[in-house]
Design a protein around this motif. Structure first.
Motif, PDB file in Angstrom:
ATOM      1  N   TYR A  41       0.829  -1.205   0.000  1.00  0.00           N
ATOM      2  CA  TYR A  41       0.000   0.000   0.000  1.00  0.00           C
ATOM      3  C   TYR A  41       0.866   1.259   0.000  1.00  0.00           C
ATOM      4  O   TYR A  41       1.903   1.314   0.681  1.00  0.00           O
ATOM      5  CB  TYR A  41      -0.891   0.028   1.240  1.00  0.00           C
ATOM      6  CG  TYR A  41      -2.022  -0.972   1.210  1.00  0.00           C
ATOM      7  CD1 TYR A  41      -3.307  -0.591   0.826  1.00  0.00           C
ATOM      8  CD2 TYR A  41      -1.810  -2.298   1.560  1.00  0.00           C
ATOM      9  CE1 TYR A  41      -4.349  -1.508   0.789  1.00  0.00           C
ATOM     10  CE2 TYR A  41      -2.840  -3.223   1.520  1.00  0.00           C
ATOM     11  CZ  TYR A  41      -4.102  -2.823   1.141  1.00  0.00           C
ATOM     12  OH  TYR A  41      -5.122  -3.738   1.100  1.00  0.00           O
ATOM     13  N   ALA A  66      -3.505  -5.741  -3.711  1.00  0.00           N
ATOM     14  CA  ALA A  66      -4.194  -6.337  -2.560  1.00  0.00           C
ATOM     15  C   ALA A  66      -5.269  -7.310  -3.041  1.00  0.00           C
ATOM     16  O   ALA A  66      -5.996  -7.023  -3.993  1.00  0.00           O
ATOM     17  CB  ALA A  66      -4.817  -5.265  -1.688  1.00  0.00           C
ATOM     18  N   LEU A  70      -9.659  -5.583  -1.769  1.00  0.00           N
ATOM     19  CA  LEU A  70      -9.430  -4.690  -0.615  1.00  0.00           C
ATOM     20  C   LEU A  70      -8.276  -3.733  -0.927  1.00  0.00           C
ATOM     21  O   LEU A  70      -7.223  -3.741  -0.284  1.00  0.00           O
ATOM     22  CB  LEU A  70      -9.146  -5.515   0.641  1.00  0.00           C
ATOM     23  CG  LEU A  70     -10.241  -6.506   1.035  1.00  0.00           C
ATOM     24  CD1 LEU A  70      -9.840  -7.298   2.277  1.00  0.00           C
ATOM     25  CD2 LEU A  70     -11.561  -5.772   1.284  1.00  0.00           C
ATOM     26  N   GLU A  72      -8.322  -0.352  -0.893  1.00  0.00           N
ATOM     27  CA  GLU A  72      -8.332   0.954  -0.228  1.00  0.00           C
ATOM     28  C   GLU A  72      -8.351   0.771   1.283  1.00  0.00           C
ATOM     29  O   GLU A  72      -9.035  -0.113   1.803  1.00  0.00           O
ATOM     30  CB  GLU A  72      -9.565   1.765  -0.657  1.00  0.00           C
ATOM     31  CG  GLU A  72      -9.620   2.037  -2.137  1.00  0.00           C
ATOM     32  CD  GLU A  72     -10.879   2.781  -2.541  1.00  0.00           C
ATOM     33  OE1 GLU A  72     -11.599   3.255  -1.634  1.00  0.00           O
ATOM     34  OE2 GLU A  72     -11.154   2.872  -3.751  1.00  0.00           O
ATOM     35  N   TYR A  73      -7.591   1.619   1.958  1.00  0.00           N
ATOM     36  CA  TYR A  73      -7.519   1.575   3.427  1.00  0.00           C
ATOM     37  C   TYR A  73      -7.809   2.960   3.974  1.00  0.00           C
ATOM     38  O   TYR A  73      -7.325   3.977   3.447  1.00  0.00           O
ATOM     39  CB  TYR A  73      -6.133   1.122   3.868  1.00  0.00           C
ATOM     40  CG  TYR A  73      -5.863   1.333   5.344  1.00  0.00           C
ATOM     41  CD1 TYR A  73      -6.223   0.374   6.288  1.00  0.00           C
ATOM     42  CD2 TYR A  73      -5.246   2.500   5.805  1.00  0.00           C
ATOM     43  CE1 TYR A  73      -5.980   0.570   7.640  1.00  0.00           C
ATOM     44  CE2 TYR A  73      -5.002   2.700   7.156  1.00  0.00           C
ATOM     45  CZ  TYR A  73      -5.372   1.732   8.064  1.00  0.00           C
ATOM     46  OH  TYR A  73      -5.132   1.926   9.396  1.00  0.00           O
ATOM     47  N   PHE A 109     -10.612  -1.742   5.501  1.00  0.00           N
ATOM     48  CA  PHE A 109     -10.176  -2.051   4.145  1.00  0.00           C
ATOM     49  C   PHE A 109     -11.418  -2.227   3.279  1.00  0.00           C
ATOM     50  O   PHE A 109     -12.365  -2.917   3.668  1.00  0.00           O
ATOM     51  CB  PHE A 109      -9.366  -3.352   4.117  1.00  0.00           C
ATOM     52  CG  PHE A 109      -7.996  -3.257   4.726  1.00  0.00           C
ATOM     53  CD1 PHE A 109      -6.893  -2.954   3.939  1.00  0.00           C
ATOM     54  CD2 PHE A 109      -7.813  -3.477   6.084  1.00  0.00           C
ATOM     55  CE1 PHE A 109      -5.628  -2.874   4.502  1.00  0.00           C
ATOM     56  CE2 PHE A 109      -6.554  -3.403   6.644  1.00  0.00           C
ATOM     57  CZ  PHE A 109      -5.453  -3.101   5.860  1.00  0.00           C
ATOM     58  N   LYS A 116     -15.469  -5.906   2.479  1.00  0.00           N
ATOM     59  CA  LYS A 116     -14.873  -4.968   3.425  1.00  0.00           C
ATOM     60  C   LYS A 116     -14.439  -5.722   4.671  1.00  0.00           C
ATOM     61  O   LYS A 116     -15.038  -6.735   5.022  1.00  0.00           O
ATOM     62  CB  LYS A 116     -15.869  -3.877   3.846  1.00  0.00           C
ATOM     63  CG  LYS A 116     -16.277  -2.907   2.764  1.00  0.00           C
ATOM     64  CD  LYS A 116     -17.232  -1.856   3.326  1.00  0.00           C
ATOM     65  CE  LYS A 116     -17.687  -0.876   2.249  1.00  0.00           C
ATOM     66  NZ  LYS A 116     -18.602   0.159   2.807  1.00  0.00           N
TER      67      LYS A 116
END
Length: 216
Positions: A41, A66, A70, A72-73, A109, A116
């Motif tokens: 990331y 990822a 998933l 985006e964090y 995430f 999610k």
């Protein structure tokens, strides 16, 4: 006819109980599904000072590799800073680092799909203010999710290297590797066999009552 009814009633209830037992055994046999996780990331951290010791860190990160969508964090964590050593201690629970009166933080995430995972976090980081570099590590404790991760648990570990801007108002930027395992236990469902068994038990008791009335 009475003999036939008695024989049928005597068979129905044991058969229904067998179905119920089978259904119960299936629920016990439900096994957790393991989802291995590894993703890189690009991280951006906006640090908002609260006072001379504590700060709030709003974290954003994106990934191109990822798994499970998933990519985006997002997170809100709190930091206790020791400027004499450059040690930062992070936690989503502000009271865990001695900060009172602030809402609980979070980590999540997600991505473009329905999957999610969310939870809490604890971490430490060491900042070199001379060379404007930092490194940190910690654990992301998964406590729930959506999509294929409904009811998820698990721990994801991360290791991160950061670059610090000489302008304190600029965000911290870095790269993090997140690895671990997400666990999901399927929720037990009432199967057709269980519903049939319940109906058979009720029908069996009705037959028995009719047999008793006929015998009297």
């Amino acid at each position: 006819m009475l003999t036939v009814l008695r024989s049928y009633a005597a068979w129905v209830v044991p058969a229904a109980l067998t179905l119920l037992s089978f259904g119960s055994g299936n629920e016990k046999a439900l096994a957790q599904t393991l989802f291995p996780f590894s993703g890189n990331y690009d991280v951006t951290i906006a640090v908002e000072p609260i006072n001379e010791k504590f700060s709030r860190a709003i974290e954003r990160a994106v990934s191109t590799d990822a798994p499970y969508g998933l990519t985006e964090y997002n997170g809100l964590v709190y930091a206790l800073t020791d400027f004499s050593t450059g040690l930062f201690t992070f936690n989503t629970d502000p009271t865990a680092i001695g900060l009172e009166g602030f809402p609980e933080g979070f980590i999540e995430f997600s991505g473009s799909g329905a999957n999610k995972v969310s939870g809490t976090a604890t971490a430490t980081a060491l900042i070199d203010f001379v060379n404007l570099r930092g490194s940190g590590s910690g654990s992301l404790i998964i406590t729930g999710g959506e999509g294929i991760f409904r009811g998820a648990t698990g721990i994801l570990d991360f290791f991160e290297n950061d670059t610090i801007s000489p302008n304190p108002n600029d965000p911290i930027r870095g790269q993090a590797l997140v690895t671990g395992t997400i666990k999901v236990v399927p929720e037990p469902e009432t199967g057709v066999g269980t519903l049939v068994a319940i109906g058979l038990i009720g029908f069996g008791f009705m037959l028995r009552r009719r047999c008793l009335r006929s015998a009297s």
